[in-house]
Scaffold this active site. Structure first.
Site, short mmCIF file in Angstrom:
data_model
loop_
_atom_site.label_atom_id
_atom_site.label_comp_id
_atom_site.label_asym_id
_atom_site.label_seq_id
_atom_site.Cartn_x
_atom_site.Cartn_y
_atom_site.Cartn_z
N ASP A 17 0.78 -1.18 0.08
CA ASP A 17 0.06 -0.18 -0.05
C ASP A 17 0.92 1.31 -0.13
O ASP A 17 0.47 2.22 0.60
CB ASP A 17 -1.09 -0.06 1.23
CG ASP A 17 -1.86 -1.32 1.29
OD1 ASP A 17 -2.20 -1.70 0.32
OD2 ASP A 17 -2.05 -1.78 2.44
N LYS A 20 2.35 2.10 -5.00
CA LYS A 20 3.13 1.45 -6.11
C LYS A 20 2.43 1.65 -7.56
O LYS A 20 2.99 1.84 -8.72
CB LYS A 20 3.37 -0.10 -6.07
CG LYS A 20 4.48 -0.31 -4.94
CD LYS A 20 4.62 -1.81 -4.78
CE LYS A 20 3.35 -2.41 -4.35
NZ LYS A 20 3.06 -1.88 -3.23
N GLY A 44 -4.04 -4.35 -4.60
CA GLY A 44 -5.09 -3.53 -5.17
C GLY A 44 -4.30 -2.20 -5.30
O GLY A 44 -3.81 -1.62 -4.57
N HIS A 45 -4.17 -1.82 -6.57
CA HIS A 45 -3.48 -0.76 -7.08
C HIS A 45 -4.50 0.39 -7.47
O HIS A 45 -5.05 0.15 -8.29
CB HIS A 45 -2.52 -1.06 -8.14
CG HIS A 45 -1.53 -1.78 -7.76
ND1 HIS A 45 -0.49 -2.64 -8.45
CD2 HIS A 45 -0.68 -2.10 -6.46
CE1 HIS A 45 0.47 -3.30 -7.86
NE2 HIS A 45 0.18 -3.05 -6.61
N GLN A 227 2.45 -5.85 -3.10
CA GLN A 227 2.77 -5.83 -1.66
C GLN A 227 4.05 -5.15 -1.51
O GLN A 227 4.36 -4.39 -2.19
CB GLN A 227 2.67 -7.40 -1.15
CG GLN A 227 1.33 -8.05 -1.05
CD GLN A 227 0.98 -8.58 -2.46
OE1 GLN A 227 1.74 -9.36 -3.05
NE2 GLN A 227 -0.03 -8.48 -2.77
N VAL A 418 2.66 13.74 -4.59
CA VAL A 418 1.82 14.82 -3.54
C VAL A 418 0.07 14.75 -3.69
O VAL A 418 -0.52 15.67 -3.63
CB VAL A 418 2.53 16.26 -3.69
CG1 VAL A 418 3.75 16.27 -2.99
CG2 VAL A 418 2.44 16.72 -5.19
P1 IMP Z 1 -2.47 -12.85 1.88
O1 IMP Z 1 -1.44 -12.09 0.52
O2 IMP Z 1 -3.84 -12.64 1.24
O3 IMP Z 1 -1.97 -14.19 2.03
O4 IMP Z 1 -2.28 -11.82 3.11
C1 IMP Z 1 -1.16 -12.30 3.91
C2 IMP Z 1 -0.80 -10.75 4.37
O5 IMP Z 1 -0.15 -9.80 3.44
C3 IMP Z 1 -2.15 -9.90 5.32
O6 IMP Z 1 -1.34 -9.25 6.36
C4 IMP Z 1 -2.44 -8.88 4.37
O7 IMP Z 1 -3.16 -7.99 4.84
C5 IMP Z 1 -1.05 -8.98 3.51
N1 IMP Z 1 -1.35 -8.27 2.17
C6 IMP Z 1 -1.51 -8.85 1.19
N2 IMP Z 1 -1.76 -8.20 -0.03
C7 IMP Z 1 -1.62 -6.96 0.21
C8 IMP Z 1 -1.67 -5.58 -0.33
O8 IMP Z 1 -1.56 -5.47 -1.56
N3 IMP Z 1 -1.23 -4.63 0.58
C9 IMP Z 1 -1.15 -4.76 1.88
N4 IMP Z 1 -1.09 -5.76 2.60
C10 IMP Z 1 -1.49 -7.01 1.80
#
Ligand code: IMP
Length: 429
Positions: A17, A20, A44-45, A227, A418
């Site tokens: 988050d 990116k 989620g971008h 991620q 910004v």
């Molecule tokens: P999973 O990838 O759904 O297995 O989740 C594993 C961990 O990664 C959890 O803490 C999720 O909240 C975190 N996570 C997975 N994808 C994202 C993302 O795109 N942004 C932020 N956290 C993520």
């Protein structure tokens, strides 16, 4: 190897988050190919183009520029149903996708039973990870267990039926063990997903070959991570991580190119820290400040809508990200979110439970829960920055804050974002 084109990796440096999607969208303007190298529909971008807001989960953000080729590499776990929903929704909004999107024949398929298993194991686990519930862990488990289904398998009906049949049986047994019930319509959901197979095969390709051919011809390529570093399966806050390698080296294995093709790694760093899901966040804010920054920054998950926990800028993690990813530059995002704060704290080190102070990121995640950040306090700038387009026009305290981030992270700041709009970006240097 004659290297004519350019190949840049974009990687998150915190817990995901970081923004990116916005940075990839901005940099995609000048490239020919954008490829995703890991993760799945957990990402989620969010990108704003004009007045329109797009949230992309699997298709690279480069798709919002005309004429780019957007690829999903072998390192992704492709949720075929969600992928085509996203695809069709983009087409409905007037985005040209035909011939512009390709999926690796070697990518793993994420099928409906993976989501089911993810949700069942989370709800029965004593220690929860706080996953997105999108089936990511079970899909990568199948990949590592060598029982997964790849895109290429869609072309062989007999093998596909055998592999999926075994998976149904395994899912039934696992659900029983977890004390969860499978939905009555699982078979139908699987059949619906597989019915999309021919459509997927139509756009299936070999991204490694495509990218190296393009680089040899002098083209420019972006490899997009999902991620962030602290969620990397090996280098993150294990076990509170995702199930793939999110860091820059995975961009080579996750697309099928050799690492020698990569010539830049840009780390995306949010001007403060956030985390969603379980696991420690050493610089977490007190509840009032947490709520304030969450509202200012709109810190709610783009995939699940969950509120993100907010923290001060943590240079222990960004310095670690700089090391693990070999950053050649940094893009700082959401600087404007801090515009109204009178002072800002930056963590420079951690005090460990035994009293020792360290500037390195501890491997023991549980000790990380007990660290006390060592802060320095910097003055805020108390002025809006959303309309600034040149570094020199930023308030002096904002420049000092960026200088400190650069110094502590040990990588040069190359862009400062910004605001959510494409135009709200400051190129540095
Ligand atoms: P999973 O990838 O759904 O297995 O989740 C594993 C961990 O990664 C959890 O803490 C999720 O909240 C975190 N996570 C997975 N994808 C994202 C993302 O795109 N942004 C932020 N956290 C993520």
């Amino acid at each position: 190897m004659p290297q004519q084109g350019t190949c840049t990796v974009i990687v998150g440096c915190q817990w995901g988050d970081e923004g990116k999607g916005k940075i990839v969208d901005v940099l995609a303007e000048d490239v020919d190919i954008v490829a995703r190298y890991q993760g799945g529909a957990n990402a989620g971008h969010t990108v704003k183009v004009g007045e329109e807001l797009f949230v992309l989960h699997q298709i690279p953000s480069g798709i919002l520029h005309d004429g780019k080729r957007c690829l999903l590499g072998n390192g992704v776990v492709l949720d075929i149903v969600q992928f085509f929903q996203e695809y069709d929704a983009l087409v409905a909004r007037g985005i040209e996708l035909d011939g512009h999107v390709g999926v690796s024949l070697r990518a793993q398929l994420l099928l409906p039973y993976h989501r089911l298993l993810d949700q069942a194991s989370e709800s029965s686990a004593a220690e929860k990870i706080g996953t997105t519930g999108r089936g990511i862990g079970p899909a990568y488990e199948d990949k590592a267990g060598r029982r997964g289904v790849r895109v290429a398998d869609l072309g062989n009906a007999e093998r596909l039926a055998k592999r999926v049949g075994e998976a149904r049986e395994r899912t039934r047994r696992r659900l029983e063990l977890l004390g969860a019930k499978g939905p009555a319509d699982l078979d139908r959901a699987i059949d619906e997903a597989l019915a999309l197979g021919p459509r997927l095969l139509d756009i299936a390709c070999d991204p490694g070959l495509e990218i190296t051919t393009a680089l040899r011809a002098g083209r420019r390529v972006l490899l997009e991570g999902a991620q962030g570093t602290a969620l990397d399966l090996d280098h993150g806050t294990y076990p509170f991580v995702t199930s793939s390698n999110t860091t820059a080296a995975a961009a080579a294995t996750g697309t099928g190119i050799g690492p020698t093709w990569i010539d830049a790694v840009v780390g995306v760093v949010k001007a403060y820290t956030t985390r969603v899901g379980e696991g420690p966040l050493p610089t977490a804010l007190d509840p009032d400040m947490d709520e304030k920054v969450r509202q200012l920054g709109g810190e709610f998950g783009a995939t699940t809508g969950r509120p993100r926990r907010c923290g001060w800028f943590d240079s222990v993690i960004t310095r670690y990200a700089s090391q693990v990813n070999g950053l050649t530059g940094v893009a700082v995002t959401k600087l404007d979110v801090l515009d109204t704060l009178p002072e800002l704290k930056v963590a420079t080190a951690y005090k460990l439970p035994d009293g020792c102070v360290t500037e390195s990121f501890p491997a023991d995640t549980w000790s990380l829960s007990a660290v006390e950040p060592v802060y320095e306090t910097l003055p805020g700038w108390l002025a809006p920055t959303g309309n600034v387009r040149r570094l020199a026009d930023l308030p002096r305290n904002a420049r000092a804050y960026l200088d400190r981030i650069e110094e502590l992270t040990r990588a040069p700041v190359q862009w400062v974002s910004v605001g959510v709009k494409r135009s709200q970006i400051i190129p540095v240097g």
